[in-house]
Design an enzyme around this catalytic site. Structure first.
Site, PDB file in Angstrom:
ATOM      1  CD1 TRP A 132      -2.535   1.659   0.369  1.00 22.27           C
ATOM      2  CD2 TRP A 132      -2.074   1.966   2.524  1.00 22.27           C
ATOM      3  NE1 TRP A 132      -3.165   2.838   1.110  1.00 22.27           N
ATOM      4  CE2 TRP A 132      -3.168   3.038   2.297  1.00 22.27           C
ATOM      5  CE3 TRP A 132      -1.412   1.850   3.937  1.00 22.27           C
ATOM      6  CZ2 TRP A 132      -3.401   3.888   3.200  1.00 22.27           C
ATOM      7  CZ3 TRP A 132      -2.064   2.559   4.981  1.00 22.27           C
ATOM      8  CH2 TRP A 132      -2.860   3.857   4.634  1.00 22.27           C
ATOM      9  CG  ASP A 213      -2.967  -2.880   6.680  1.00 27.73           C
ATOM     10  OD1 ASP A 213      -3.803  -2.545   7.031  1.00 27.73           O
ATOM     11  OD2 ASP A 213      -2.274  -1.803   5.918  1.00 27.73           O
ATOM     12  CE  LYS A 248     -10.220   0.263   2.854  1.00 31.10           C
ATOM     13  NZ  LYS A 248      -9.786   1.212   1.599  1.00 31.10           N
TER      14      LYS A 248
END
Ligand code: LMR
Length: 399
Positions: A132, A213, A248
């Site tokens: 990311w 993560d 999300k």
């Protein structure tokens, strides 16, 4: 002379700036496949039904806007621990998990990074190659050096497991290794349960610190299956950091709801670790925003809402799987020369298409199709409406 004379122009954010350009584009046929945000087939990022209902109840029952504790609500802590580790394991870890309610997953990562830099002997944070785009910025901003470990083979566009193993075996003890618990961002290439077990053994043998993560729980296979990695590391008795995001899976993007879970050895350690986590929070944002967290708490704390939320999440995940299938078939039907069938096996919102930076820029400037320079696309941004044009343009570019 202005004190700001010395300020130089910073580079644009590689992900969020693309959405800014998309918004400014007057082309009615523009397509945004950049930032990781779910849209339904009408191109809308919906407020989940369960979230809307929880918000109504909260609006009526909220009695105060006073501050939350620095690490957030204890009930939020226990509900997010259970979501991450499952009932049994969370129960068995009682007293050994330090939880902070954080402003999104990014907030969790930054608190973790500040805590690590301020309190551990860690020299370097090791990032997946690729990862990311914000990981390097977060760990560097906290004052840690960053390094990369091998992960992805850009010729086969798949996980390079042997190169990954070789890399992580040589990471020094005490360094922190940032791993994607599921739905690897940006590649969509995940580890299998057996591979995670092997990685946990290596972490244990080599003494490096795993930091997971965990931003896409429920977008890969299911809420439970996607939690394999944090559970495997915790079961192996390893010290562990997990950075959860509810942006999300609960669609709470702008509400900034996340959690940092730190698994330690015993209750005494947890008291000391929690005291330092509080310092990291207090000197950064003081205490977390309440609204998003209250929604998470309401939904996870009510079995009927939790069941309905799981169904809503399943529907989002199924739409992404279906879009992957339709996209691959449409590319093949259009006679696009390159084989994109690998997209079907990737997990989560993202796929690494193998498109070059030049091709990504051409897609934006010539066709108003917005993807990240790395060639990452947000598959969830593909709809029945924009699929035909997307496929035609790719055919034009790739032949
Ligand atoms: C992404 O990777 O697109 C998301 O995680 C959103 C972000 O903040 O970059």
């Amino acid at each position: 002379m202005s004190p700001f004379e010395t300020v130089t122009q910073a580079p644009a954010d590689p992900i969020l700036s693309i959405t800014e350009s998309f918004k400014a584009d007057p082309n009615p046929e523009k397509i945004n496949l950049s930032v990781g945000v779910f849209v339904n087939d009408s191109g809308v990022t919906p407020v989940l039904d369960t979230v809307r209902e929880a918000e109504k109840v909260l609006a009526e029952t909220n009695t105060t806007k006073s501050y939350l504790p620095m690490t957030g609500n204890p009930r939020y802590a226990s509900l997010t621990q259970t979501l991450c580790f499952g009932d049994e394991l969370a129960e068995s870890l009682t007293g050994k998990i330090v939880t902070a309610q954080t402003p999104g997953g990014t907030g969790a990562l930054r608190v973790a990074a500040d805590f690590i830099k301020g309190n551990l002997k860690t020299k370097s944070a090791w990032l997946s190659n690729p990862t990311w785009a914000n990981h390097k910025g977060i760990f560097s901003a906290a004052g840690l050096d960053t390094n990369v470990y091998s992960y992805f083979d850009s010729t086969t566009l798949s996980l390079d497991y042997s190169a990954f193993l070789e890399s992580i075996m040589s990471i020094p003890s005490g360094d922190v290794v940032i791993l994607h618990a599921c739905c690897h961002n940006p590649t969509g290439a995940d580890l299998s349960p057996e591979q995670w077990d092997e990685v946990a053994n290596i972490a244990s043998a080599k003494g490096w610190l795993p930091l997971l993560d965990f931003a896409y729980q429920g977008f890969g296979l299911s809420i439970e299956e996607d939690a394999y990695a944090p559970r495997a590391f915790a079961k192996a008795g390893l010290p562990l950091f997990v950075c959860q995001s509810f942006s999300k899976n609960l669609g709470l993007y702008r509400e900034r709801a996340g959690a940092l879970q730190i698994v330690v050895n015993n209750a005494e350690e947890s008291t000391r670790v929690a005291s330092q986590v509080k310092i990291a929070i207090r000197t950064n944002y003081s205490n977390p925003p309440a609204h998003g967290g209250a929604i998470v708490e309401a939904i996870l704390g009510d079995s009927q809402w939790q069941t309905r939320w799981t169904e809503e999440l399943d529907a989002m995940r199924n739409r992404i799987h279906e879009v992957r299938r339709q996209f691959v078939n449409a590319l093949a039907d259009a006679g696009v020369s390159r084989d994109f069938s690998f997209l079907k096996d990737q997990k989560g919102m993202f796929s690494f298409t193998g498109l070059t930076k030049e091709q990504a820029i051409a897609l934006r400037t010539d066709h108003s199709i917005y993807i990240v320079d790395s060639g990452r696309i947000n598959v969830a941004g593909i709809t029945s409406d924009n699929l035909p044009r997307l496929v035609n343009v790719l055919k034009e570019i790739l032949g």
